[in-house]
Design a protein around this motif. Structure first.
Motif, short mmCIF file in Angstrom:
data_model
loop_
_atom_site.label_atom_id
_atom_site.label_comp_id
_atom_site.label_asym_id
_atom_site.label_seq_id
_atom_site.Cartn_x
_atom_site.Cartn_y
_atom_site.Cartn_z
N UNK A 184 0.83 -1.21 0.00
CA UNK A 184 0.00 0.00 0.00
C UNK A 184 0.86 1.25 0.00
N UNK A 185 1.92 1.25 0.80
CA UNK A 185 2.80 2.41 0.86
C UNK A 185 3.50 2.65 -0.47
N UNK A 232 2.47 1.77 -3.44
CA UNK A 232 1.48 2.23 -4.42
C UNK A 232 1.09 3.69 -4.19
N UNK A 233 0.97 4.08 -2.94
CA UNK A 233 0.47 5.41 -2.62
C UNK A 233 1.57 6.48 -2.58
N UNK A 234 2.76 6.10 -2.09
CA UNK A 234 3.78 7.12 -1.84
C UNK A 234 5.13 6.81 -2.47
N UNK A 235 5.29 5.63 -3.07
CA UNK A 235 6.56 5.29 -3.70
C UNK A 235 7.50 4.53 -2.78
N UNK A 236 8.59 4.06 -3.35
CA UNK A 236 9.53 3.24 -2.62
C UNK A 236 10.25 4.01 -1.53
N UNK A 237 10.61 5.24 -1.82
CA UNK A 237 11.38 6.02 -0.84
C UNK A 237 10.65 6.16 0.48
N UNK A 238 9.33 6.24 0.43
CA UNK A 238 8.53 6.41 1.65
C UNK A 238 8.26 5.10 2.37
N UNK A 239 8.65 4.00 1.76
CA UNK A 239 8.36 2.70 2.34
C UNK A 239 9.52 2.26 3.22
N UNK A 240 9.57 2.85 4.40
CA UNK A 240 10.58 2.53 5.39
C UNK A 240 10.01 1.52 6.39
N UNK A 241 10.89 0.95 7.20
CA UNK A 241 10.42 0.01 8.21
C UNK A 241 9.49 0.70 9.19
N UNK A 242 9.80 1.94 9.54
CA UNK A 242 8.95 2.69 10.47
C UNK A 242 7.58 2.96 9.85
N UNK A 243 7.56 3.32 8.57
CA UNK A 243 6.29 3.60 7.89
C UNK A 243 5.45 2.33 7.77
N UNK A 244 6.09 1.22 7.49
CA UNK A 244 5.36 -0.05 7.40
C UNK A 244 4.77 -0.41 8.76
N UNK A 245 5.55 -0.22 9.81
CA UNK A 245 5.05 -0.50 11.15
C UNK A 245 3.84 0.36 11.48
#
Length: 212
Positions: free
Chosen positions: A26-27, A29-42
Motif C-alpha cells: 500500500x505504501x 502504491x500510494x507514496x513510492x519506494x522512498x517512503x516505504x521505510x520500516x517505520x512507515x510499514x510499522x
C-alpha cells in the motif's frame, strides 16, 4: 500438545507477515519506494517497529519478498496457466494478450512505483530485477513455442522477438492505453491480441500450423 500450540503460533506469524507485506504494498502504491521505510510499514500495519524486524531482518528483505507476495496474492501462476495450456502457440499468444491486459491493472501501481525508483533505490532495483526476470522468461517461452511450431514470422529470431514482446507489454505501454487513453482491459486485450498475431505469427498460418 506442543504441536497444537505451535500451529496457531505459526498461523499468527503468517498472518502478521502478510499484514506487513500488505502494508508495504500500500505504501509503495500510494507514496513510492522512498517512503516505504520500516517505520512507515510499522505505522501502517499498526505495530511496533520492533515487530517488523521480528519478521524481516532489513528493509531489503522486506522489499525483496514483496514481489513474491504480490505474485501470490494476485495468483500470477493461476492467471497465466491457460497460456501454457493452450493447444498451440498461436492460441497461447492470443491468450497471453488477454491475460496480460486483465492482470496488468491489478499490479500496475506497485510495478510502476518500483520501476521509477529502481535507478536510485537498491531495494527497488532488486525487486524490479526479479519482476523483469519473470517477465522475460515468460515471454521467451511463448516466442520459443512459436518458433518450435514453425509459425514465428520471418525476420524474427527468438531473441529479437522476445525483446520486442517485452517492450510491447511494458508498464509504460499499459499505462498509456489504460490510464491515459482510457481503454478498458477488454479492449486492450482484444487489440493486443491482434497486434501480437500480426507481428509475430507467420502469414498463411491457421490453427497454430502453417498451411500446406
Amino acid at each position: 500438545m506442543a504441536r497444537s500450540i505451535e500451529e496457531p503460533r505459526n498461523a499468527r506469524s503468517r498472518r502478521s507477515r502478510a499484514a506487513l507485506l500488505r502494508a508495504a504494498r500500500e505504501l509503495v502504491e500510494e507514496h513510492g519506494m522512498a517512503a516505504t521505510t520500516m517505520a512507515a510499514v510499522a505505522e501502517r500495519a499498526g505495530v511496533s517497529r520492533r515487530a517488523v524486524y521480528l519478521h524481516f531482518a532489513s528493509r531489503a528483505e522486506l522489499i525483496s519478498e514483496l514481489f513474491d507476495y504480490v505474485s501470490e496474492v494476485e495468483d500470477i501462476e493461476g492467471r497465466f496457466a491457460p497460456v501454457s495450456d493452450a493447444p498451440d502457440a498461436v492460441a497461447a499468444l492470443e491468450r497471453f494478450a488477454h491475460r496480460h491486459a486483465a492482470f496488468l491493472p491489478r499490479i500496475l501501481a506497485v510495478s510502476r512505483a518500483v520501476e521509477r525508483e529502481a535507478g536510485d533505490d537498491p531495494d527497488a532495483a532488486r525487486h524490479w530485477a526479479a519482476a523483469m526476470s519473470w517477465r522475460y522468461a515468460t515471454n521467451r517461452a511463448l516466442i520459443a513455442r512459436l518458433d518450435a511450431e514453425g509459425v514465428l514470422a520471418p525476420g524474427w529470431t527468438v531473441d529479437t522477438a522476445t525483446d520486442m514482446l517485452l517492450a510491447l507489454v511494458s508498464n509504460g505501454v499499459g499505462e498509456t492505453l489504460l490510464a491515459d487513453r482510457g481503454w478498458t482491459p477488454e479492449q486492450m486485450g482484444d487489440r493486443m491480441a491482434r497486434l501480437l498475431h500480426s507481428t509475430f505469427v507467420a502469414t498463411g498460418t491457421r490453427g497454430g500450423r502453417p498451411l500446406p
